[in-house]
Write a protein that holds these residues in place. Sequence first.
Motif, PDB file in Angstrom:
ATOM      1  N   ASP A 166      32.564 113.915   7.100  1.00 49.95           N
ATOM      2  CA  ASP A 166      33.997 113.604   7.086  1.00 49.95           C
ATOM      3  C   ASP A 166      34.319 112.475   8.055  1.00 49.95           C
ATOM      4  OD1 ASP A 166      34.377 115.684   5.277  1.00 49.95           O
ATOM      5  OD2 ASP A 166      34.997 117.125   6.812  1.00 49.95           O
ATOM      6  N   LEU A 167      33.756 112.537   9.250  1.00 47.18           N
ATOM      7  CA  LEU A 167      33.974 111.484  10.243  1.00 47.18           C
ATOM      8  C   LEU A 167      33.397 110.154   9.758  1.00 47.18           C
ATOM      9  CD1 LEU A 167      33.135 113.529  13.451  1.00 47.18           C
ATOM     10  CD2 LEU A 167      35.394 112.618  12.862  1.00 47.18           C
ATOM     11  N   PHE A 188      42.070 109.798  17.657  1.00 44.47           N
ATOM     12  CA  PHE A 188      40.917 109.398  16.841  1.00 44.47           C
ATOM     13  C   PHE A 188      39.925 108.588  17.675  1.00 44.47           C
ATOM     14  CE2 PHE A 188      42.088 110.124  12.189  1.00 44.47           C
ATOM     15  CZ  PHE A 188      43.097 111.041  12.487  1.00 44.47           C
ATOM     16  N   THR A 201      31.180 118.085   8.787  1.00 47.71           N
ATOM     17  CA  THR A 201      32.149 117.375   9.621  1.00 47.71           C
ATOM     18  C   THR A 201      31.642 115.985   9.981  1.00 47.71           C
ATOM     19  OG1 THR A 201      32.893 119.493  10.518  1.00 47.71           O
ATOM     20  CG2 THR A 201      33.546 117.519  11.710  1.00 47.71           C
ATOM     21  N   ALA A 233      35.910 108.627   7.323  1.00 48.24           N
ATOM     22  CA  ALA A 233      37.056 108.083   8.048  1.00 48.24           C
ATOM     23  C   ALA A 233      36.707 106.766   8.729  1.00 48.24           C
ATOM     24  CB  ALA A 233      37.554 109.092   9.078  1.00 48.24           C
ATOM     25  N   LEU A 244      42.472 115.135   5.943  1.00 45.41           N
ATOM     26  CA  LEU A 244      43.111 115.290   7.249  1.00 45.41           C
ATOM     27  C   LEU A 244      42.919 114.051   8.122  1.00 45.41           C
ATOM     28  CD1 LEU A 244      42.117 118.982   8.038  1.00 45.41           C
ATOM     29  CD2 LEU A 244      44.466 118.126   7.881  1.00 45.41           C
ATOM     30  N   LEU A 245      41.779 113.404   7.996  1.00 41.95           N
ATOM     31  CA  LEU A 245      41.497 112.232   8.824  1.00 41.95           C
ATOM     32  C   LEU A 245      42.110 110.957   8.263  1.00 41.95           C
ATOM     33  CD1 LEU A 245      37.743 112.965   9.628  1.00 41.95           C
ATOM     34  CD2 LEU A 245      39.640 113.014  11.265  1.00 41.95           C
ATOM     35  N   ASP A 256      36.437 122.100  17.032  1.00 43.77           N
ATOM     36  CA  ASP A 256      36.543 121.422  15.748  1.00 43.77           C
ATOM     37  C   ASP A 256      36.770 119.928  15.967  1.00 43.77           C
ATOM     38  OD1 ASP A 256      37.921 120.342  13.231  1.00 43.77           O
ATOM     39  OD2 ASP A 256      37.195 122.302  12.593  1.00 43.77           O
ATOM     40  N   GLY A 266      38.589 117.834   5.130  1.00 43.59           N
ATOM     41  CA  GLY A 266      38.409 117.080   6.365  1.00 43.59           C
ATOM     42  C   GLY A 266      38.687 115.603   6.180  1.00 43.59           C
ATOM     43  N   GLN A 269      40.209 114.816  16.855  1.00 42.75           N
ATOM     44  CA  GLN A 269      40.704 113.458  16.586  1.00 42.75           C
ATOM     45  C   GLN A 269      42.219 113.386  16.717  1.00 42.75           C
ATOM     46  OE1 GLN A 269      38.162 111.407  16.598  1.00 42.75           O
ATOM     47  NE2 GLN A 269      37.008 113.344  16.552  1.00 42.75           N
ATOM     48  N   TYR A 270      42.898 114.414  16.286  1.00 40.90           N
ATOM     49  CA  TYR A 270      44.356 114.418  16.354  1.00 40.90           C
ATOM     50  C   TYR A 270      44.851 114.368  17.796  1.00 40.90           C
ATOM     51  CZ  TYR A 270      45.461 115.216  11.401  1.00 40.90           C
ATOM     52  OH  TYR A 270      45.626 115.067  10.042  1.00 40.90           O
ATOM     53  N   ILE A 322      37.536 117.550  13.905  1.00 44.31           N
ATOM     54  CA  ILE A 322      38.680 116.952  13.217  1.00 44.31           C
ATOM     55  C   ILE A 322      39.954 117.207  14.003  1.00 44.31           C
ATOM     56  CG2 ILE A 322      40.082 117.052  11.108  1.00 44.31           C
ATOM     57  CD1 ILE A 322      37.451 117.497   9.592  1.00 44.31           C
TER      58      ILE A 322
END
Length: 301
Positions: A273-274, A175, A270, A277, A87-88, A165, A84, A170-171, A167
């Motif tokens: 992960d955020l 974001f 998650t 980022a 990916l971010l 999801d 994750g 964000q795409y 993540i």
Amino acid sequence: MSGFETSAAVEASFLAACRAELAAIKPGNVHIHAPGHAMDAATFECAALAAAPIIADPARPIGRRILDATRASFGAAGCNANLGIVLLTAPLARAFETSPDPSPEALREALASVLAGFTPQDAADVFAAIAHASPGGLGEDDTHDVRMAPTIPLLEAMRLSADKDLIARQYVTGFADIFEIGLPALQNTSAPICDHPALGPAFAIYLTYATRFPDSHIGRKFGEARAEAVRERFAAFAAPIPATADTDSVAADAFRFDAELKAEGVNPGTSADLTVATLFVIDLLQPAFFPHHLRNRPRDD
């Protein structure tokens, strides 16, 4: 800033973000104060060290950075420790490389161009990275599974997963949660929380995400109802913190909540992960925009 200086800045900020996140008590998630889920902080340190130079390599397209960083991290840590995060941060790194000035607005504009420019090869590499780390995870759909070659553009594949999801979300939102929720969360956090050695910026940002959203990792493992129930528990935990002057008592309560969640096997991965980022963006843009909030951030320079 030269290309070499930009690459060095990206690598340093990536490692600083990963280490700052590990330095904070994050209830349910691994940190330097307590292991969990058959992992410890060294697992994530190894993964971060393996991924950092790849995320910062401007010669690699984004998809290739994600695939190579995922493989390197998996090889170093022996498990999926940071898919994750990779990916971010890969799109954010590329946006920083192309941004005309170090401001949130310029970075966000550059990121929009990066996200609009994904190629079929990027899609293939991202699908391969997800499959390598966790087959059937992010990007799986009745007709589009990451274990197969992509037949649709990357953003369209992310859009299929965006409602479940964070993540993928964000795409397809540019974001938005990083810029509109994560960054303001830090700016609105009191200095005593930011300065506490076991709390800090990462604690504040992590709680913001964990109270705002049902965690995607929990949802995939236990279902959406359990993820929402955990979110509600985080909201109840976080509610009294702004009025609490004793940050040591906040840390003690966080340790108790951390042990409780880990005993249940609940990991808000998650949200973590955020958090990384968001810290990555902050470290890239500081000190101009976040002058005092990172005083205690762990880093090498």
